[in-house]
Design a protein around this motif. Structure first.
Motif, PDB file in Angstrom:
ATOM      1  N   LEU A 113      -5.135  11.535  12.188  1.00  0.00           N
ATOM      2  CA  LEU A 113      -4.911  11.497  13.630  1.00  0.00           C
ATOM      3  C   LEU A 113      -3.436  11.324  13.964  1.00  0.00           C
ATOM      4  N   LEU A 114      -2.776  10.397  13.317  1.00  0.00           N
ATOM      5  CA  LEU A 114      -1.371  10.150  13.629  1.00  0.00           C
ATOM      6  C   LEU A 114      -0.496  11.343  13.247  1.00  0.00           C
ATOM      7  N   TYR A 115      -0.746  11.928  12.086  1.00  0.00           N
ATOM      8  CA  TYR A 115       0.077  13.064  11.661  1.00  0.00           C
ATOM      9  C   TYR A 115      -0.141  14.268  12.574  1.00  0.00           C
ATOM     10  N   SER A 116      -1.373  14.476  13.030  1.00  0.00           N
ATOM     11  CA  SER A 116      -1.645  15.586  13.953  1.00  0.00           C
ATOM     12  C   SER A 116      -0.904  15.390  15.267  1.00  0.00           C
ATOM     13  N   VAL A 117      -0.868  14.142  15.741  1.00  0.00           N
ATOM     14  CA  VAL A 117      -0.126  13.849  16.960  1.00  0.00           C
ATOM     15  C   VAL A 117       1.372  14.063  16.751  1.00  0.00           C
ATOM     16  N   GLN A 118       1.865  13.676  15.587  1.00  0.00           N
ATOM     17  CA  GLN A 118       3.282  13.856  15.294  1.00  0.00           C
ATOM     18  C   GLN A 118       3.660  15.339  15.265  1.00  0.00           C
ATOM     19  N   LEU A 119       2.786  16.159  14.725  1.00  0.00           N
ATOM     20  CA  LEU A 119       3.068  17.595  14.706  1.00  0.00           C
ATOM     21  C   LEU A 119       3.193  18.157  16.116  1.00  0.00           C
ATOM     22  N   ALA A 166      -4.562  14.910   0.055  1.00  0.00           N
ATOM     23  CA  ALA A 166      -5.788  14.251   0.513  1.00  0.00           C
ATOM     24  C   ALA A 166      -6.437  13.454  -0.610  1.00  0.00           C
ATOM     25  N   LEU A 167      -6.539  14.033  -1.807  1.00  0.00           N
ATOM     26  CA  LEU A 167      -7.133  13.316  -2.932  1.00  0.00           C
ATOM     27  C   LEU A 167      -6.277  12.124  -3.338  1.00  0.00           C
ATOM     28  N   THR A 168      -4.979  12.268  -3.268  1.00  0.00           N
ATOM     29  CA  THR A 168      -4.088  11.144  -3.562  1.00  0.00           C
ATOM     30  C   THR A 168      -4.307  10.007  -2.575  1.00  0.00           C
ATOM     31  N   ALA A 169      -4.483  10.340  -1.299  1.00  0.00           N
ATOM     32  CA  ALA A 169      -4.740   9.311  -0.291  1.00  0.00           C
ATOM     33  C   ALA A 169      -6.066   8.598  -0.559  1.00  0.00           C
ATOM     34  N   VAL A 170      -7.099   9.357  -0.939  1.00  0.00           N
ATOM     35  CA  VAL A 170      -8.402   8.746  -1.228  1.00  0.00           C
ATOM     36  C   VAL A 170      -8.295   7.802  -2.417  1.00  0.00           C
ATOM     37  N   ILE A 171      -7.638   8.235  -3.479  1.00  0.00           N
ATOM     38  CA  ILE A 171      -7.513   7.400  -4.679  1.00  0.00           C
ATOM     39  C   ILE A 171      -6.706   6.139  -4.373  1.00  0.00           C
ATOM     40  N   GLY A 172      -5.558   6.310  -3.729  1.00  0.00           N
ATOM     41  CA  GLY A 172      -4.714   5.152  -3.447  1.00  0.00           C
ATOM     42  C   GLY A 172      -5.382   4.151  -2.529  1.00  0.00           C
ATOM     43  N   LEU A 173      -5.993   4.618  -1.449  1.00  0.00           N
ATOM     44  CA  LEU A 173      -6.652   3.713  -0.516  1.00  0.00           C
ATOM     45  C   LEU A 173      -7.876   3.048  -1.137  1.00  0.00           C
ATOM     46  N   SER A 205      -3.521   5.511   8.901  1.00  0.00           N
ATOM     47  CA  SER A 205      -2.363   6.175   9.516  1.00  0.00           C
ATOM     48  C   SER A 205      -1.172   6.226   8.568  1.00  0.00           C
ATOM     49  N   ILE A 206      -1.182   5.391   7.518  1.00  0.00           N
ATOM     50  CA  ILE A 206      -0.057   5.374   6.589  1.00  0.00           C
ATOM     51  C   ILE A 206      -0.033   6.619   5.715  1.00  0.00           C
ATOM     52  N   VAL A 207      -1.179   7.329   5.625  1.00  0.00           N
ATOM     53  CA  VAL A 207      -1.203   8.538   4.800  1.00  0.00           C
ATOM     54  C   VAL A 207      -0.426   9.660   5.456  1.00  0.00           C
ATOM     55  N   SER A 208       0.059   9.462   6.667  1.00  0.00           N
ATOM     56  CA  SER A 208       0.878  10.492   7.304  1.00  0.00           C
ATOM     57  C   SER A 208       2.170  10.739   6.540  1.00  0.00           C
ATOM     58  N   VAL A 209       2.601   9.746   5.739  1.00  0.00           N
ATOM     59  CA  VAL A 209       3.811   9.955   4.932  1.00  0.00           C
ATOM     60  C   VAL A 209       3.563  10.949   3.812  1.00  0.00           C
ATOM     61  N   LEU A 210       2.285  11.201   3.481  1.00  0.00           N
ATOM     62  CA  LEU A 210       1.937  12.181   2.452  1.00  0.00           C
ATOM     63  C   LEU A 210       1.591  13.531   3.057  1.00  0.00           C
ATOM     64  N   ALA A 211       1.836  13.692   4.346  1.00  0.00           N
ATOM     65  CA  ALA A 211       1.533  14.942   5.067  1.00  0.00           C
ATOM     66  C   ALA A 211       0.037  15.227   5.099  1.00  0.00           C
ATOM     67  N   VAL A 212      -0.779  14.187   5.104  1.00  0.00           N
ATOM     68  CA  VAL A 212      -2.221  14.352   5.286  1.00  0.00           C
ATOM     69  C   VAL A 212      -2.482  14.430   6.786  1.00  0.00           C
ATOM     70  N   HIS A 213      -3.252  15.414   7.204  1.00  0.00           N
ATOM     71  CA  HIS A 213      -3.423  15.700   8.629  1.00  0.00           C
ATOM     72  C   HIS A 213      -4.446  14.754   9.266  1.00  0.00           C
ATOM     73  N   LEU A 252       0.821  -1.206   0.000  1.00  0.00           N
ATOM     74  CA  LEU A 252       0.000   0.000   0.000  1.00  0.00           C
ATOM     75  C   LEU A 252       0.856   1.257   0.000  1.00  0.00           C
ATOM     76  N   LEU A 253       1.944   1.239   0.741  1.00  0.00           N
ATOM     77  CA  LEU A 253       2.811   2.417   0.788  1.00  0.00           C
ATOM     78  C   LEU A 253       3.394   2.717  -0.595  1.00  0.00           C
ATOM     79  N   VAL A 254       3.775   1.678  -1.331  1.00  0.00           N
ATOM     80  CA  VAL A 254       4.297   1.882  -2.683  1.00  0.00           C
ATOM     81  C   VAL A 254       3.223   2.479  -3.590  1.00  0.00           C
ATOM     82  N   GLN A 255       2.000   2.001  -3.468  1.00  0.00           N
ATOM     83  CA  GLN A 255       0.912   2.552  -4.277  1.00  0.00           C
ATOM     84  C   GLN A 255       0.682   4.028  -3.976  1.00  0.00           C
ATOM     85  N   LEU A 256       0.675   4.377  -2.699  1.00  0.00           N
ATOM     86  CA  LEU A 256       0.456   5.771  -2.336  1.00  0.00           C
ATOM     87  C   LEU A 256       1.577   6.664  -2.863  1.00  0.00           C
TER      88      LEU A 256
END
Length: 329
Positions: free
Chosen positions: A253-259, A170-177, A243-251, A131-135
């Motif tokens: 839950l996990l990315y918000s916590v990381q910030l 965000a749109l990239t995450a929706v399409i990939g997932l 949570s894997i979409v955090s690598v794309l800087a999509v905000h 999935l990460l490769v697809q995203l």
């Protein structure tokens, strides 16, 4: 001459009376049956509870967890915004994934070799690729297609849009997932359809019902008993997989916590905040899945499976009955 009274044997009567009165109870009461005491089970339960209590004590009293910080950030605006985006992303991906997966499943079961092969190839590609490769591929799609246009094939383009401006994170995450989820949803739906007895389809054809209507009104409702449990697992997996979409800087839950912990350096408490939210949402989804499964089990079983509350009441009643039996003994 032998009289009729001499033929009777009065001896058993005193013995029977003696048997009735010699018991532990009074009158005609039978001896009470007491359940066997399983000492090993009680010891195992006591050891398990002791270990669990030690674990809870180590978590609660360990100052390194910083539970005050966890409570302070648990309902903060940044965390709640990330949670809402995670829930939105999970819902959109599940709906779009199954909307695409159902036609793929029907194509896979089709007698048309072209449709069946195309569906099999789609599932094969997206299940074989991480999935990460697809995203990451979708995120860098602009390197392959700098512009996207609408026009005549091999002719002029009427509308042209730059891919960088069209596909945001965000749109990239929706399409990939969604594309990844559709491959698994197709297999779930196909397995559910195959679980329905073939006689159901044959009976529908004997009544003159078309294949599409038989699939929609007869096969799919029965297949839901097999689809719902797996779909519920997919839903929970998608919730955590977002949570894997955090690598794309999509905000999310996990990315918000990381910030937050990148600024405060409170890594463990903020990760606990995300963990507790994931557990809470997963618990709610699991309860919903149970009642959906119970709803679709109405036509398969005469007695519906008990709810968790009914199970708890039954166990408490059995425990009270056991204690009452022991006390009477």
């Amino acid at each position: 001459m032998v009289s009729p009274s001499d033929l009777t044997d009065p001896a058993p009567a005193p013995a029977l009376a003696h048997a009735k009165t010699s018991g532990p109870g009074s009158g005609d009461e039978l001896p009470r049956i007491v359940p066997r005491r399983n000492v090993g089970r009680l010891l195992a339960a006591a050891v398990a509870l002791s270990l669990f209590a030690l674990l809870v004590d180590s978590v609660v009293r360990n100052q390194a967890f910083q539970w005050d910080v966890v409570g302070g950030y648990f309902t903060s605006a940044a965390v709640l915004d990330g949670l809402l985006l995670t829930l939105w992303l999970t819902g959109v991906v599940m709906v779009l994934g199954f909307l695409l997966g159902i036609p793929l499943a029907v194509m896979r079961l089709s007698a048309n070799p072209v449709l069946s092969t195309l569906s099999w190839g789609y599932v094969w590609v997206f299940r074989s690729t991480p999935l990460l490769v697809q995203l990451l591929l979708w995120f860098n799609i602009g390197a392959l297609y700098p512009t996207l246009g609408l026009g005549v094939p091999f002719g002029p383009q009427f509308i042209t849009v730059k891919t960088v401006n069209l596909l945001g994170p965000a749109l990239t995450a929706v399409i990939g997932l969604t594309l990844h989820e559709a491959a698994y949803a197709a297999e779930v739906v196909r397995g559910g359809i195959l679980s329905v007895d073939a006689g159901q389809t044959e009976a529908a054809q004997a009544l003159g019902i078309g294949r599409a209507r038989a699939l929609r009104r007869i096969v799919v409702p029965q297949a839901m008993r097999s689809i719902v449990p797996t779909a519920g697992n997919m839903l929970i997996g998608t919730l955590k997989g977002t949570s894997i979409v955090s690598v794309l800087a999509v905000h999310d839950l996990l990315y918000s916590v990381q910030l937050v912990y990148n600024q405060t350096y409170q890594v463990i408490p903020l990760l606990l905040v995300a963990t507790l939210w994931y557990i809470a949402v997963t618990t709610v989804l699991s309860v919903g899945q149970f009642y959906v499964e119970r709803h679709y089990a109405r036509g398969a079983t005469r007695v519906l499976p008990p709810t968790p509350l009914q199970r708890l009441r039954g166990r408490l009643a059995a425990h009270r009955h056991s204690l009452r039996s022991l006390s009477n003994y």
